[in-house]
Design a protein around this motif. Structure first.
Motif, PDB file in Angstrom:
ATOM      1  N   CYS A 144       0.787  -1.408   0.064  1.00  0.00           N
ATOM      2  CA  CYS A 144       0.089   0.082   0.134  1.00  0.00           C
ATOM      3  C   CYS A 144       0.978   1.309  -0.210  1.00  0.00           C
ATOM      4  N   GLU A 145       0.287   2.332  -0.632  1.00  0.00           N
ATOM      5  CA  GLU A 145       1.272   3.336  -0.946  1.00  0.00           C
ATOM      6  C   GLU A 145       1.129   4.391   0.397  1.00  0.00           C
ATOM      7  N   VAL A 146       0.004   4.122   1.191  1.00  0.00           N
ATOM      8  CA  VAL A 146       0.003   4.971   2.247  1.00  0.00           C
ATOM      9  C   VAL A 146       0.259   4.207   3.505  1.00  0.00           C
ATOM     10  N   CYS A 147       0.041   2.923   3.733  1.00  0.00           N
ATOM     11  CA  CYS A 147       0.291   2.182   4.856  1.00  0.00           C
ATOM     12  C   CYS A 147       1.163   1.155   4.614  1.00  0.00           C
ATOM     13  N   GLU A 148       1.774   0.436   5.747  1.00  0.00           N
ATOM     14  CA  GLU A 148       2.543  -0.633   5.695  1.00  0.00           C
ATOM     15  C   GLU A 148       2.189  -1.938   5.045  1.00  0.00           C
ATOM     16  N   LEU A 149       0.834  -1.926   4.598  1.00  0.00           N
ATOM     17  CA  LEU A 149       0.384  -3.463   4.336  1.00  0.00           C
ATOM     18  C   LEU A 149       0.957  -4.063   3.013  1.00  0.00           C
ATOM     19  N   HIS A 150       1.527  -5.172   3.278  1.00  0.00           N
ATOM     20  CA  HIS A 150       2.274  -6.014   2.188  1.00  0.00           C
ATOM     21  C   HIS A 150       1.356  -7.378   1.869  1.00  0.00           C
ATOM     22  N   VAL A 151       0.927  -7.783   0.572  1.00  0.00           N
ATOM     23  CA  VAL A 151      -0.064  -8.901   0.276  1.00  0.00           C
ATOM     24  C   VAL A 151       0.729  -9.224  -1.054  1.00  0.00           C
ATOM     25  N   LYS A 600      15.366   6.658  -6.915  1.00  0.00           N
ATOM     26  CA  LYS A 600      15.343   7.149  -5.274  1.00  0.00           C
ATOM     27  C   LYS A 600      14.239   8.112  -5.046  1.00  0.00           C
ATOM     28  N   GLY A 601      14.057   9.036  -6.061  1.00  0.00           N
ATOM     29  CA  GLY A 601      12.934   9.901  -5.657  1.00  0.00           C
ATOM     30  C   GLY A 601      11.654   9.335  -5.769  1.00  0.00           C
ATOM     31  N   ARG A 602      11.390   8.233  -6.636  1.00  0.00           N
ATOM     32  CA  ARG A 602      10.211   7.236  -6.387  1.00  0.00           C
ATOM     33  C   ARG A 602      10.009   6.657  -5.022  1.00  0.00           C
ATOM     34  N   ASP A 603      11.147   6.096  -4.449  1.00  0.00           N
ATOM     35  CA  ASP A 603      11.064   5.274  -3.495  1.00  0.00           C
ATOM     36  C   ASP A 603      10.932   6.300  -2.093  1.00  0.00           C
ATOM     37  N   LEU A 604      11.473   7.420  -2.332  1.00  0.00           N
ATOM     38  CA  LEU A 604      11.317   8.495  -1.047  1.00  0.00           C
ATOM     39  C   LEU A 604       9.870   9.098  -1.060  1.00  0.00           C
ATOM     40  N   LEU A 605       9.144   8.957  -2.264  1.00  0.00           N
ATOM     41  CA  LEU A 605       7.949   9.548  -2.404  1.00  0.00           C
ATOM     42  C   LEU A 605       7.027   8.672  -1.591  1.00  0.00           C
ATOM     43  N   CYS A 606       7.114   7.294  -1.655  1.00  0.00           N
ATOM     44  CA  CYS A 606       6.402   6.360  -0.969  1.00  0.00           C
ATOM     45  C   CYS A 606       6.808   6.492   0.506  1.00  0.00           C
ATOM     46  N   SER A 607       7.848   6.611   0.788  1.00  0.00           N
ATOM     47  CA  SER A 607       8.251   6.567   2.170  1.00  0.00           C
ATOM     48  C   SER A 607       7.620   7.817   3.195  1.00  0.00           C
ATOM     49  N   PHE A 608       7.835   8.995   2.428  1.00  0.00           N
ATOM     50  CA  PHE A 608       7.260  10.048   2.963  1.00  0.00           C
ATOM     51  C   PHE A 608       5.782   9.834   3.196  1.00  0.00           C
ATOM     52  N   ARG A 929      11.251   5.031  17.293  1.00  0.00           N
ATOM     53  CA  ARG A 929      10.744   4.941  15.821  1.00  0.00           C
ATOM     54  C   ARG A 929      11.926   4.564  14.901  1.00  0.00           C
ATOM     55  N   ALA A 930      13.169   5.066  15.279  1.00  0.00           N
ATOM     56  CA  ALA A 930      14.485   4.653  14.613  1.00  0.00           C
ATOM     57  C   ALA A 930      14.421   3.287  14.021  1.00  0.00           C
ATOM     58  N   ASP A 931      13.871   2.384  14.698  1.00  0.00           N
ATOM     59  CA  ASP A 931      13.947   0.997  14.525  1.00  0.00           C
ATOM     60  C   ASP A 931      12.833   0.552  13.572  1.00  0.00           C
ATOM     61  N   THR A 932      11.983   1.448  12.895  1.00  0.00           N
ATOM     62  CA  THR A 932      10.862   1.026  12.457  1.00  0.00           C
ATOM     63  C   THR A 932      10.724   0.793  10.877  1.00  0.00           C
ATOM     64  N   SER A 933       9.503   1.076  10.208  1.00  0.00           N
ATOM     65  CA  SER A 933       9.388   0.570   8.856  1.00  0.00           C
ATOM     66  C   SER A 933      10.153   1.446   7.960  1.00  0.00           C
ATOM     67  N   SER A 934      10.800   2.530   8.192  1.00  0.00           N
ATOM     68  CA  SER A 934      11.477   3.004   7.262  1.00  0.00           C
ATOM     69  C   SER A 934      12.800   2.615   6.698  1.00  0.00           C
ATOM     70  N   ALA A 935      13.160   1.610   7.527  1.00  0.00           N
ATOM     71  CA  ALA A 935      14.427   0.786   7.111  1.00  0.00           C
ATOM     72  C   ALA A 935      14.550   0.165   5.697  1.00  0.00           C
ATOM     73  N   PRO A 936      15.442   0.381   5.026  1.00  0.00           N
ATOM     74  CA  PRO A 936      15.342   0.196   3.469  1.00  0.00           C
ATOM     75  C   PRO A 936      15.416  -1.091   3.064  1.00  0.00           C
ATOM     76  N   GLU A 937      15.534  -1.934   4.263  1.00  0.00           N
ATOM     77  CA  GLU A 937      15.562  -3.333   3.622  1.00  0.00           C
ATOM     78  C   GLU A 937      14.225  -3.992   2.905  1.00  0.00           C
ATOM     79  N   GLY A 938      13.326  -3.307   3.105  1.00  0.00           N
ATOM     80  CA  GLY A 938      11.930  -3.646   2.702  1.00  0.00           C
ATOM     81  C   GLY A 938      11.592  -3.107   1.444  1.00  0.00           C
ATOM     82  N   ASP A 939      12.706  -2.137   1.033  1.00  0.00           N
ATOM     83  CA  ASP A 939      12.062  -1.324  -0.070  1.00  0.00           C
ATOM     84  C   ASP A 939      12.309  -2.242  -1.343  1.00  0.00           C
ATOM     85  N   PRO A 940      11.365  -1.807  -2.531  1.00  0.00           N
ATOM     86  CA  PRO A 940      11.554  -2.686  -3.844  1.00  0.00           C
ATOM     87  C   PRO A 940      12.869  -2.368  -4.402  1.00  0.00           C
ATOM     88  N   LYS A 941      13.442  -3.471  -4.903  1.00  0.00           N
ATOM     89  CA  LYS A 941      14.630  -3.232  -5.866  1.00  0.00           C
ATOM     90  C   LYS A 941      14.430  -3.444  -7.129  1.00  0.00           C
TER      91      LYS A 941
END
Length: 941
Positions: A144-151, A600-608, A929-941
């Protein structure tokens, strides 16, 4: 949903090759409707329902290989495991009483406010788990582009409509903001806020996290936390949802949050239903020959699935009883109701020639296309097709939810009989909600279908028989009942109000002229459409539309309309209720250029969008920065973050300069996340040489802690009509224009190299996706100019403070405002000179430097030399005797002969400079919060 079932109603299985009464057991099915190979080959049949486990159907299993408990994350081995047949939740026997996570089949009934999801393009997400079936996302999945739902893509129809509520929409607005918990996908080192023990895991979806404040906890420990959410570390940057109003009845989530449409078709893009499902097999298995002793069945869950040919594959033993097959089919569709209320009906088989129309006709009397399922060949087994049907019921129990604020109950349960109508139910519910004084004519019953990608609302007629309505829903889809909710709301008429931003219009027109222009282009209706704001210098207007249908028509039509050869950009904008903003709130307005920095601009857009309110994040390629400044025009105090290169920063600062007089906060401080190639302004303000994958949450914290500084802005007047040299005069002169400068202005060889680089990027933009490649191209075009000798000092004249200045033999003349040029080089130099003051970016002075050629520029960038100091001042007049390359803040062009006048541009700009990093103490606790979902390990590659 609790339902009163009829004891005598039993499921039956008519036709087919199944043998009723067989003692064989069916396999445990996963949430995607297939035999699960996970726990082990031996399954024992003892069930262990737990009152603490909402909706789970646990079965004790014998495990032949170790797996993990989804509650405590420890190993489960041997006879100690209990597995939910529907959602694959695994638990120790000792942990069963502590399970609080709801099953997929019952999760929709626990949603507080139904909000649909907005899924982005498919991507690979490392060490992430599906929120529906709890399995790993080893293949391309959706987020989801708005929350952290993965399916998984085939799990989308079964996902809850439990996205974050980011604005008030007039249906269910709440004064108090609660935590929005999301299970799993926590970093392995995440710590529980309550017990301070590890609550994350990379092996199973363990733990929960609030998607607003980022607090993390065990699912059991989360009950000990206060329900109210204070938005955590980023509370001063977040635009509170209670302060944003958007009546979005006819607009999707993508329209509301200005999210670009995905290029590739995603689940739900063709022949889409309310739940986002598509035609074809709802699973990743093809129709293949089953194992010996088993058979594969195609299971449909109602008429809608038959019409769209959406089915799930269920593999069962050939000796399975009809009851076991029915239970397996219900588990495949995450239906947790009593199986005695359902039956399986056989469907006629499609012909072996590939004609599948008979299958559709059996369900609704119309054709159906086989788009996703493959028709077996002559030698392959033809799977049997069945549809789940609900048996007629004489009564049911409905949960009725109040549709207004400050009612002390979440819902009331009402028994529905064949005589129950919508009006009778409203009359029965009002006393239970304390509204018996008011007449039932002031209220209405609203049916809400909570699909994963769309939430649909339908007002029921007063005489609508509710029991028949429920039966119709089950005929359409048996699982749709669990996604349907009924609200009693006040039958007040909602006043429609939609704000549409329209850009791309000709500049310099009056409001009446813009109104006539839009009427000619889109046939606007004057009775319901009015021009509320005009930005004539930018060629943009804001329309107030008082009709939902007209607003939707204008939005869809405007995106495909061009006015005087320019395409229009149309955006849906909410209203910011600035009077409700907390006193300590200074929200962050984020602009992202997705074309900068490669992907990176696209990934940052989703993260913010996930870290903040998506309404405060704007994509610059969709309307530019003006819509963001209009949205925040009444906010008394806000900050700006620009994600892009120096050209992007200049674009946003220019728009801010033009709209400053309309803003309640005329001088918002601006921070930079550098995504370009040079990033000189970002270097000066300590934001670094370029973004290299830092945690977006840490970036926002740095913005919150940044110091405000001042920076000069300069106006450059380009007038090509006053060329004084007759021999070099040109016939086709350009009209005068004004540009703004923040960093530097180059004339000659510096601008010529930038122009060659810009032209190469325009020819093949796909190759310019990394700073390393960009700098390589820049070096290559520089080497081609080694033998170039133009003699710029003979082609221009320079006046400083109205005094003529003699120029040395140079090939480039550069005016610098900041102590960084050409990707961090110090062109002015650090040596003291009594003729000039020490340069500062807020001293109201520009430094004028000359370079003798490409070799000199290379030596400056290598730190071996500095430029030739020529002058320092606040007013400059440059006369171009020939057409000469010019660049301002990295944007190059060829300027015709004429005059360039450079002077200070009004008030100084407030910028944010990153605070110096303080040394951390060894063993100091990190922010939660520093340990949370913003970690880059889950971003699409």
């Amino acid at each position: 949903m609790a339902a009163a079932t009829e004891p005598g109603a039993r499921a039956w299985l008519g036709g087919g090759s199944l043998r009723p009464g067989s003692p064989a057991s069916s396999p445990v099915l996963g949430a995607r409707g297939r035999a699960r190979p996970g726990p082990g080959p031996e399954q024992s049949g003892s069930r262990a329902p737990s009152p603490a486990a909402p909706g789970h159907s646990f079965r004790k299993v014998t495990l032949t290989k170790p797996t993990f408990c989804h509650l405590c994350s420890d190993f489960v081995w041997g006879l100690a495991g209990f597995l939910c047949d529907v959602c694959n939740f695994m638990s120790h026997e000792k942990c069963l009483k502590h399970v609080r996570t709801p099953c997929t089949g019952t999760a929709p009934s626990l949603v507080r406010v139904p909000v649909a999801h907005c899924f982005g393009p498919r991507g690979l997400y490392k060490r992430r788990f599906c929120s529906v079936c709890r399995k790993g996302l080893e293949a391309p999945a959706l987020r989801c582009e708005v929350c952290e739902l993965h399916v998984h893509p085939d799990c989308v129809p079964f996902a809850c409509s439990d996205c974050r509520q980011c604005h008030q929409d007039g249906h269910q607005d709440h004064d108090v903001h609660h935590h929005h918990w999301r299970e799993g996908n926590l970093p392995s080192g995440a710590r529980c806020e309550v017990c301070r023990k590890t609550c994350g895991s990379s092996d199973v979806p363990a733990g929960v996290r609030c998607e607003w404040c980022g607090v993390q906890a065990h699912s059991v420990c989360s009950a000990a936390l206060a329900p109210e959410c204070a938005f955590g570390r980023l509370r001063s940057l977040v635009l509170p949802p209670s302060c944003v109003r958007l009546l979005s009845r006819n607009f999707s989530k993508r329209h509301c949050f200005r999210i670009a449409e995905t290029v590739a078709p995603e689940p739900g893009d063709r022949d889409e239903g309310a739940d986002g499902s598509t035609a074809g097999v709802l699973g990743r298995e093809a129709l293949a020959a089953p194992e010996s002793g088993k058979q594969t069945l195609k299971i449909f869950d109602g008429n809608d699935a038959i019409r769209r040919n959406q089915f799930r594959l269920v593999t069962v033993p050939r000796l399975a009883t009809s009851q076991e097959v029915l239970e397996a089919a219900l588990r495949a569709y995450c239906v947790s109701e009593d199986s005695r209320d359902f039956e399986l009906q056989a469907l006629p088989l499609p012909s072996r020639s590939g004609d599948t129309q008979a299958l559709g006709k059996a369900g609704r009397g119309g054709p159906a296309e086989e788009e996703g399922g493959r028709v077996p060949g002559p030698q392959e087994p033809m799977p049997e097709a069945w549809v789940i049907r609900s048996l007629p019921r004489t009564q049911e129990v409905l949960k009725i939810y109040p549709g207004w604020l400050k009612v002390g109950v979440a819902y009331v349960s009402i028994r529905v009989t064949p005589q129950s109508t919508a009006q009778a139910l409203v009359l029965e519910v009002l006393p239970l909600l304390g509204r018996q004084v008011e007449g039932p004519e002031s209220f209405q019953l609203v049916e809400v279908l909570m699909g994963s990608k769309q939430v649909q609302r339908t007002v029921l007629a007063d005489e609508e028989p509710l029991l028949d309505r429920l039966q119709d829903i089950r005929q359409t889809s048996v699982r749709q009942v669990s996604q349907t909710r009924f609200y009693v709301t006040e039958s007040r008429t909602m006043t429609p109000h939609v704000s549409l931003f329209v850009g791309g219009l000709p500049p310099g027109l009056s409001p009446q002229e813009y109104g006539h222009l839009l009427h000619e282009a889109m046939a606007t209706k004057a009775a319901v459409v009015s021009v509320s704001h005009v930005y004539n210098s930018q060629g943009a207007v804001v329309l107030d539309v008082t009709c939902f249908a007209e607003a939707e028509r204008l939005y869809m039509l405007g995106r495909d309309t061009a006015v005087r050869g320019r395409p229009l950009s149309v955006l849906v904008l909410p209203d910011v209720l600035h009077m409700k903003l907390p006193p300590d709130c200074c929200p962050l307005l984020v602009f992202v250029n997705p074309k900068s920095g490669g992907l990176k601009g696209r990934d940052l857009l989703c993260s913010f969008r996930r870290l903040l309110n998506p309404h405060q994040v704007f994509e610059l390629t969709n309307g530019g920065p003006l819509p963001g400044f209009h949205l925040f025009s009444q906010v008394p105090c806000f900050r700006v973050l620009v994600c892009g290169g120096d050209g992007t920063v200049g674009w946003v600062l220019g728009a801010l300069e033009e709209t400053r007089h309309r803003l309640a906060c005329p001088q918002p401080p601006v921070a930079i996340l550098p995504l370009g190639t040079g990033n000189d302004l970002g270097r000066v303000l300590r934001w670094g040489a370029g973004y290299s994958g830092e945690d977006p949450f840490s970036v926002l914290v740095s913005v919150d802690e940044a110091d405000a500084v001042l920076m000069d802005r300069w106006t450059i007047l380009l007038d090509a009509q006053e060329a004084s040299s007759a021999e070099n005069s040109v016939v086709d002169t350009e009209p005068p224009k004004v540009v703004q400068m923040s960093n530097y202005c180059g004339i000659g060889i510096d601008a010529e190299l930038s122009l060659d680089f810009h032209q190469a990027r325009e020819e093949e933009p796909g190759k310019f996706t990394s700073r390393f490649h960009n700098k390589g191209v820049y070096v290559r075009v520089g080497l081609q100019k080694l033998s170039h000798a133009r003699g710029l000092h003979r082609e221009i004249r320079l006046q400083v403070e109205q005094q003529e200045v003699d120029l040395p033999s140079i090939e480039g003349l550069i005016f610098i405002n900041i102590p960084s040029w050409g990707s961090g080089a110090d062109l002015w130099g650090s040596d003291s000179d009594p003729r000039f003051e020490k340069p500062r970016m807020d001293d109201g002075l520009l430094e004028v430097v000359g370079v003798t050629g490409v070799v000199h520029m290379g030596q400056v960038q290598g730190g071996l030399r500095s430029g030739i100091r020529i002058a320092q001042g606040s007013y400059f007049r440059v006369t171009l005797l020939k057409a000469t390359p010019v660049q301002v803040d990295g944007e190059p062009w060829v300027q015709a002969p004429g005059h360039m006048i450079i002077s200070a541009a009004g008030p100084k700009v407030h910028m944010l400079r990153k605070a110096k990093q303080r040394p951390r103490k060894v063993g100091a606790a990190r922010d939660a919060r520093a340990d949370t979902s913003s970690a880059p390990e889950g971003d699409p590659k």
